[in-house]
Design an enzyme around this catalytic site. Structure first.
Site, PDB file in Angstrom:
ATOM      1  N   GLU A  62       0.882  -1.404  -0.004  1.00 12.33           N
ATOM      2  CA  GLU A  62       0.116   0.215   0.160  1.00 12.33           C
ATOM      3  C   GLU A  62       1.051   1.488   0.125  1.00 12.33           C
ATOM      4  O   GLU A  62       1.885   1.281   0.548  1.00 12.33           O
ATOM      5  CB  GLU A  62      -1.060  -0.197   0.679  1.00 12.33           C
ATOM      6  N   LYS A 247      -7.040  -1.178  11.934  1.00 13.60           N
ATOM      7  CA  LYS A 247      -6.583  -0.838   9.989  1.00 13.60           C
ATOM      8  C   LYS A 247      -5.512  -0.584  10.146  1.00 13.60           C
ATOM      9  O   LYS A 247      -4.327  -1.292   9.472  1.00 13.60           O
ATOM     10  CB  LYS A 247      -7.448  -1.618   9.090  1.00 13.60           C
TER      11      LYS A 247
END
Ligand code: NAD
Length: 406
Positions: A62, A247
């Site tokens: 990411e 998260k």
């Protein structure tokens, strides 16, 4: 501190495509290996934990994770850095005892036999005792099953596994003591395995930030501080927000776990159980206005990481990551991991309460979009800048810009 100074050339070689993991090694690590895959290996900077500076290795796909962690750590570094502690290194092994005719008598007998059972567990894994660790405590719990009148006993074996996660050590110990447990309890030992809810292996980190360090172009530091506290309360109160908040906390932690060869599934599972420890899923961090009006942040997580064991000594890129990090013990690695979680959360909340997450995230993500559209790597920055300038970041825009170049 720069990565080039922290690593030997041969350690950097391990980061060549494939992470230094040959198909031959991979084939010995898992069944039916047909190759290896690769992910970016990067370094989060600006981390100061308990007065020591760290270059933090991260393996993650990411785009914004490493940038955000470094950004959060930069603010905390200017405020004196993170304070962290690792509390205990006790892993838990469970022996489930079924068909026990007299629960109270079995409970008493098992507790009376604690010393003998601990000795048996340590005899099965003498190396851990020799290292200053080993089986330390025994407790017995009752587990009732809803919808039935059945109750089983579960014996917990607490084991100090030193610098290893210790899953295999604990599993071997629970299997070794099971026959004696059956004899003493008068029941049958069914499951004999570690628990991944490692709540006797906790790590904590905290930071105190003068509001001036939080200011953005549009907002005063005090305003950002108060908004971060409000955002933290939202995550504490609402499960839909808490899961996203957590998260984000795990974004950076998982990346460090992957880089250092740790069992990220185990730590993810433990983290979410810990988020429910009061009976309701909530945020893993706390943000409040502390002394002198500083923003006070805290995190607490089970962190059963290892610096030895499992695949750690096998994967060359993992050895490079640990060389870069320069931690002495698993407890020290646990402290860095929770500091990373807090930094990541700070950076995300600061962006969310000010300009929003999309601007920074998409600016970084634009390069991946450009690559996905078929741009050569050397063109990715230019295309990303062009998409940002025209205010549209996406595959369609990237393809359009690319088509105009041919
Ligand atoms: P391991 O089996 O490799 O054991 C650690 C080894 O390191 C031991 O042989 C120990 O003697 C040695 N060692 C050397 N120096 C040490 C030190 N300073 N401190 C402690 N030990 C030292 O690995 P492990 O940690 O027992 O197990 C971890 C692996 O088990 C991971 O790969 C994990 O994925 C896997 N696993 C996980 C689960 C689960 O989470 N439920 C279950 C089974 C296996």
């Amino acid at each position: 501190m720069h990565a080039s100074g922290a690593l030997q050339v041969e350690e950097l070689d391990a980061l060549d495509p494939g992470g230094g993991l040959t198909p031959e090694i991979a084939d010995k690590m898992v069944e039916n290996a047909i190759g290896v895959t690769a992910l970016p290996f990067g370094i989060a900077t600006n981390f100061t934990v308990n007065g020591k500076d760290y270059l933090v290795p991260m393996v993650v796909e990411e785009s914004s994770v490493i940038a955000a962690a470094s950004n959060g750590a930069r603010i905390v570094r200017a405020a004196g850095g993170f304070l962290a502690q690792a509390q205990g290194r006790l892993m838990i092994g469970q022996v489930q005892i079924v068909e026990c005719p007299d629960l109270a008598a079995a409970e008493r007998a098992l507790l009376q036999a604690s010393e003998r059972l601990l000795e048996e567990a340590n005899d099965a894994q003498p190396g851990m005792l020799a290292r200053g660790g080993g089986a330390r405590e025994i407790s017995v719990r009752r587990v009732a099953y809803s919808g039935t009148d059945r109750t089983d006993l579960v014996l917990h074996l607490y084991v100090d596994t030193r610098d290893a996660m210790g899953a295999n050590t604990v599993n071997a110990m629970t299997e070794a003591i099971a026959p004696s447990v059956e004899r003493i309890a008068g029941g049958r030992a069914l499951l004999r395995i570690l628990s991944n809810y490692t709540d006797r292996c906790l790590a904590r980190a905290a930071c105190d930030i003068p509001p001036g360090l939080l200011a953005t172009n549009a907002l005063s530091g005090a305003s950002v501080r108060d908004r971060i506290v409000a955002a933290g309360r939202f995550a504490e109160a609402d499960v839909y927000r808490a899961v996203t908040h957590n998260k984000g906390v795990m974004n950076g932690i998982d990346a460090v776990l992957l880089a250092t060869g740790n069992d990220w599934r185990a730590i993810e599972a433990a983290a979410h159980a810990h988020a429910c420890r009061a009976g309701r899923y909530t945020a893993l961090t706390r943000w409040a206005v502390g002394a002198h009006g500083h923003l006070h942040g805290e995190i607490e997580l089970p962190m059963p990481v290892g610096t030895v064991g499992g695949s750690i000594g096998v994967n060359p890129a993992v050895r490079t990551a640990l060389g870069l990090l320069r931690v002495e013990t698993a407890g020290e690695l646990a402290q860095v991991c929770v500091a990373v979680g807090l930094a990541q959360n700070l950076a995300a909340l600061r962006a969310l309460v000010s300009e929003g997450i999309q601007r920074g995230h998409m600016a970084l993500h634009a390069r991946s979009v450009a690559l996905a559209a078929g741009a050569a790597p050397e063109l990715a920055d230019t295309l990303a800048a062009e998409m940002a300038a025209q205010g549209e970041i996406g595959l369609r825009a990237a393809r359009h810009l690319l088509a105009r170049r041919v």
